[in-house]
Design an enzyme around this catalytic site. Structure first.
Site, mmCIF file in Angstrom:
data_model
loop_
_atom_site.group_PDB
_atom_site.id
_atom_site.type_symbol
_atom_site.label_atom_id
_atom_site.label_comp_id
_atom_site.label_asym_id
_atom_site.label_seq_id
_atom_site.Cartn_x
_atom_site.Cartn_y
_atom_site.Cartn_z
ATOM 1 N N GLU A 149 0.905 -1.192 -0.098
ATOM 2 C CA GLU A 149 0.325 -0.038 -0.497
ATOM 3 C C GLU A 149 0.996 1.060 -0.104
ATOM 4 O O GLU A 149 1.932 1.477 0.647
ATOM 5 C CB GLU A 149 -1.065 -0.046 1.435
ATOM 6 C CG GLU A 149 -2.009 0.829 1.208
ATOM 7 C CD GLU A 149 -2.791 1.162 -0.018
ATOM 8 O OE1 GLU A 149 -3.665 0.485 -0.458
ATOM 9 O OE2 GLU A 149 -2.659 2.261 -0.644
ATOM 10 N N LEU A 151 -0.795 4.908 0.609
ATOM 11 C CA LEU A 151 -1.317 5.654 0.606
ATOM 12 C C LEU A 151 -0.819 6.257 1.351
ATOM 13 O O LEU A 151 0.216 6.078 1.887
ATOM 14 C CB LEU A 151 -3.043 5.421 1.014
ATOM 15 C CG LEU A 151 -2.915 4.492 2.749
ATOM 16 C CD1 LEU A 151 -2.661 5.464 3.385
ATOM 17 C CD2 LEU A 151 -4.247 3.799 2.604
ATOM 18 N N ARG A 152 -0.614 7.635 1.676
ATOM 19 C CA ARG A 152 -0.320 8.740 2.440
ATOM 20 C C ARG A 152 -1.580 8.878 3.619
ATOM 21 O O ARG A 152 -3.071 9.851 3.032
ATOM 22 C CB ARG A 152 0.271 9.923 1.682
ATOM 23 C CG ARG A 152 0.833 9.780 1.028
ATOM 24 C CD ARG A 152 1.676 11.028 -0.186
ATOM 25 N NE ARG A 152 0.335 11.282 -0.714
ATOM 26 C CZ ARG A 152 -0.285 12.323 -1.948
ATOM 27 N NH1 ARG A 152 0.679 12.846 -2.144
ATOM 28 N NH2 ARG A 152 -0.668 12.651 -2.408
ATOM 29 N N LYS A 202 7.980 -2.239 -1.411
ATOM 30 C CA LYS A 202 7.480 -0.541 -1.352
ATOM 31 C C LYS A 202 8.741 -0.433 0.017
ATOM 32 O O LYS A 202 9.034 1.163 0.003
ATOM 33 C CB LYS A 202 6.547 -1.771 -0.276
ATOM 34 C CG LYS A 202 5.929 -0.678 1.041
ATOM 35 C CD LYS A 202 5.207 0.441 1.181
ATOM 36 C CE LYS A 202 4.921 1.073 2.490
ATOM 37 N NZ LYS A 202 4.286 2.290 2.062
ATOM 38 N N ALA A 250 12.760 21.446 3.787
ATOM 39 C CA ALA A 250 13.487 21.069 4.544
ATOM 40 C C ALA A 250 12.452 21.175 6.197
ATOM 41 O O ALA A 250 11.785 21.655 6.090
ATOM 42 C CB ALA A 250 14.940 22.092 4.731
ATOM 43 N N GLY A 251 12.894 20.890 7.001
ATOM 44 C CA GLY A 251 12.746 21.006 8.581
ATOM 45 C C GLY A 251 12.762 20.068 9.432
ATOM 46 O O GLY A 251 14.083 20.353 10.152
ATOM 47 N N CYS A 258 5.222 4.589 9.627
ATOM 48 C CA CYS A 258 5.870 4.292 8.529
ATOM 49 C C CYS A 258 7.302 4.554 7.879
ATOM 50 O O CYS A 258 7.970 3.786 8.632
ATOM 51 C CB CYS A 258 5.009 4.738 7.363
ATOM 52 S SG CYS A 258 3.339 3.990 7.045
ATOM 53 N N LYS A 261 10.046 3.215 11.004
ATOM 54 C CA LYS A 261 9.325 1.516 11.088
ATOM 55 C C LYS A 261 9.992 0.763 9.593
ATOM 56 O O LYS A 261 10.910 0.629 9.704
ATOM 57 C CB LYS A 261 8.854 1.317 11.570
ATOM 58 C CG LYS A 261 8.120 0.658 10.638
ATOM 59 C CD LYS A 261 6.684 0.325 11.409
ATOM 60 C CE LYS A 261 5.213 0.531 10.275
ATOM 61 N NZ LYS A 261 5.087 -0.652 8.477
HETATM 62 P P1 NAD Z 1 -3.091 0.317 12.523
HETATM 63 O O1 NAD Z 1 -2.130 0.026 13.644
HETATM 64 O O2 NAD Z 1 -3.748 1.609 12.186
HETATM 65 O O3 NAD Z 1 -4.287 -0.519 12.157
HETATM 66 C C1 NAD Z 1 -4.372 -2.155 12.668
HETATM 67 C C2 NAD Z 1 -5.044 -2.641 12.912
HETATM 68 O O4 NAD Z 1 -5.676 -4.152 12.751
HETATM 69 C C3 NAD Z 1 -5.630 -2.519 14.269
HETATM 70 O O5 NAD Z 1 -7.101 -1.683 14.377
HETATM 71 C C4 NAD Z 1 -5.451 -4.024 14.915
HETATM 72 O O6 NAD Z 1 -6.869 -3.948 15.918
HETATM 73 C C5 NAD Z 1 -5.771 -4.693 13.956
HETATM 74 N N1 NAD Z 1 -5.519 -6.068 14.293
HETATM 75 C C6 NAD Z 1 -4.873 -6.553 14.153
HETATM 76 N N2 NAD Z 1 -4.594 -7.762 14.620
HETATM 77 C C7 NAD Z 1 -6.078 -8.018 14.156
HETATM 78 C C8 NAD Z 1 -6.365 -9.686 13.987
HETATM 79 N N3 NAD Z 1 -5.572 -10.715 14.276
HETATM 80 N N4 NAD Z 1 -8.176 -9.357 13.385
HETATM 81 C C9 NAD Z 1 -8.546 -8.313 12.967
HETATM 82 N N5 NAD Z 1 -7.742 -6.898 12.973
HETATM 83 C C10 NAD Z 1 -6.680 -7.854 13.467
HETATM 84 O O7 NAD Z 1 -2.450 0.494 11.106
HETATM 85 P P2 NAD Z 1 -2.389 0.994 10.441
HETATM 86 O O8 NAD Z 1 -1.152 2.149 9.916
HETATM 87 O O9 NAD Z 1 -3.451 0.558 9.090
HETATM 88 O O10 NAD Z 1 -1.465 -0.108 9.088
HETATM 89 C C11 NAD Z 1 -1.343 -1.169 8.484
HETATM 90 C C12 NAD Z 1 0.011 -1.847 7.919
HETATM 91 O O11 NAD Z 1 0.283 -1.183 6.514
HETATM 92 C C13 NAD Z 1 1.434 -1.448 8.629
HETATM 93 O O12 NAD Z 1 2.020 -2.951 8.023
HETATM 94 C C14 NAD Z 1 1.741 -0.602 7.599
HETATM 95 O O13 NAD Z 1 3.086 -0.542 7.624
HETATM 96 C C15 NAD Z 1 0.823 -0.783 6.744
HETATM 97 N N6 NAD Z 1 0.963 1.130 5.252
HETATM 98 C C16 NAD Z 1 0.815 2.267 6.731
HETATM 99 C C17 NAD Z 1 0.487 3.245 5.801
HETATM 100 C C18 NAD Z 1 -0.134 4.570 6.642
HETATM 101 O O14 NAD Z 1 -0.114 5.560 6.565
HETATM 102 N N7 NAD Z 1 -0.424 3.990 8.258
HETATM 103 C C19 NAD Z 1 0.836 3.317 5.062
HETATM 104 C C20 NAD Z 1 1.123 2.238 3.908
HETATM 105 C C21 NAD Z 1 1.405 1.372 4.425
#
Ligand code: NAD
Length: 400
Positions: A149, A151-152, A202, A250-251, A258, A261
């Site tokens: 994914e 998205l921002r 990714k 800059a900032g 993301c 980590k």
């Molecule tokens: P988040 O922590 O906001 O959401 C994760 C959700 O998964 C939580 O609500 C949690 O309760 C749920 N969960 C965990 N285990 C579960 C299970 N077994 N069954 C059902 N639900 C369960 O995380 P996020 O920010 O949405 O990120 C999710 C993934 O996407 C990560 O790997 C992240 O690196 C990646 N990602 C995030 C973004 C971003 O902007 N946040 C962008 C691209 C990729």
């Protein structure tokens, strides 16, 4: 198409809602009963522009539902998308416990011949491991896809509805066809690769963007020494199509759930294969130092900061989100408090999230209900998130 999305965080919820908007029948599952109750009530547990309206509309149309019962949601799905968190472990590696648990639960409930896609950001090789894990628990046939994914947060809905690219890593023509159909109307490039390359795309993308940020921050530090203006320098660089103007602001460096980590995880991934990713190590180091520049600048102006009052405008890691995970404001406010500063903080959306993430330090911060209230009587204002209300106030020179 019947789609089940496991995990309704920033990624899972936006994806589920947008797939419903495309006309598919979507069930979003989460372990957190409070999140599910909120969603079933027509609210959304995160701040993401445009998401609530779409969620309510599609729920009313009967195309979108929310449940905490993974078992029921997975049965009969054509496509199961895993979008659970992969937070960092103390050493920097991605914690795959949530992925593994979700995979086991899916395996135990699965029926028919679904496609199982991982949208979470996972280290190279994880999709294959998850496939083996599911196979070890079920006789049910299925195909695996890495579906990273991009998205921002803050513009997640338009990013999902109008992506630059969809990356699909699979060795299954059937899965490829299904995902092509799902994303067919969205535009953007459709990139099909082997599973490992998709996982790597990714990490490489986020590492590259983080590199741009640390690069321009180092240029900014040099600009200050030589008397150049980094904003004009970045503008002049950005017109070069080979460079591009984005990510050249800059900032105080990058934060969020993301970039910090994923850069650390890629360093770890390389290390497991005896490769030291020197460039990325420096990117992380520069970023870590950059957020304290603001404290050093305050000390250069005031000397000892003890007893000073400093306003902080912005707590979220970026504008248009309530996400405070790894927000630079956390460490900056911590440093100010350690120096005996009276901190007065304000953010238009992220105050509650910040207070609960900040733990014990929260009691030592004065939480304000507006930007001007925070700034009134302060010795300095630190702008830590470029919310439009702050930037336009600055533009209008409306500072007190
Ligand atoms: P988040 O922590 O906001 O959401 C994760 C959700 O998964 C939580 O609500 C949690 O309760 C749920 N969960 C965990 N285990 C579960 C299970 N077994 N069954 C059902 N639900 C369960 O995380 P996020 O920010 O949405 O990120 C999710 C993934 O996407 C990560 O790997 C992240 O690196 C990646 N990602 C995030 C973004 C971003 O902007 N946040 C962008 C691209 C990729």
């Amino acid at each position: 198409m019947k789609i089940t999305v496991v995990g309704t965080g920033y990624v899972g919820l936006v994806s589920g809602v947008c797939y419903a908007e495309l006309g598919h029948s979507v069930i979003c599952v989460d372990k957190d009963p409070l999140k599910i109750a909120t969603l079933q009530n027509g609210d959304i547990p995160i701040y993401e522009p445009g998401l609530q309206e779409l969620s309510v509309r599609n729920a009313e149309l009967g195309r979108l539902s929310f449940t905490s019962s993974l078992d029921a949601a997975v049965k009969g799905a054509d496509l199961i998308i895993i979008a659970v968190g992969t937070p960092p472990l103390p050493g920097g590696e991605a914690n795959l416990a949530y992925i593994e648990l979700a995979a086991k639960e899916i395996a135990d409930a699965m029926e028919g011949n679904p496609v199982v896609a991982i949208k979470s950001t996972v280290p190279v090789g994880t999709n294959e491991k998850v496939r083996d894990l599911i196979r070890s628990r079920t006789e049910c046939p299925f195909d695996s896809v890495s579906l990273p994914e991009f998205l921002r947060e803050g513009s997640a809905v338009p990013d999902t509805m109008h992506p630059d690219r969809i990356v699909v890593g699979t060795d299954s023509p059937r899965a490829e066809a299904l995902l092509r159909e799902l994303h067919g109307g969205l535009g953007g490039a459709f990139v099909v690769t082997d599973i490992r390359s998709a996982e790597m795309i990714k990490y490489a993308s986020n590492a590259f963007l983080a590199t741009k940020i640390s690069f321009i921050n180092e240029i900014a530090n040099i600009c200050e020494k030589v008397g150049a203006d980094v904003t004009r320098v970045a503008e002049g660089m950005g017109y070069d199509k080979r460079i591009g103007s984005s990510f050249l602001k800059a900032g105080i460096g990058y934060g969020g759930s993301c970039f910090p980590k994923d850069t650390q995880a890629l360093i770890q991934i390389a290390g497991h294969f005896d490769y030291e990713f020197k460039l990325l190590r420096s990117v992380v180091e520069v970023n870590q130092g950059q957020r304290f520049n603001i404290v050093r600048k305050l000390e250069a102006i005031f000397g000892d900061l003890e007893g000073r009052t400093i306003a902080v405008w912005g707590l979220a890691f970026k504008p248009e989100t309530d996400d405070v995970r790894e927000a630079p404001a956390q460490e900056i406010i911590g440093e100010l408090l350690d120096r005996g500063v009276q901190v007065r903080a304000y953010d238009p959306i992220a105050m509650d999230n910040f207070r609960s993430h900040f733990g014990g330090g929260a009691g030592r911060v004065e939480w304000c209900s507006g930007a001007l209230e925070a700034a009134a009587g302060a010795d300095a204002v630190c702008l830590l998130t470029e919310w439009e209300e702050f930037v336009s106030r600055h533009r209008r020179r409306g500072l007190p």
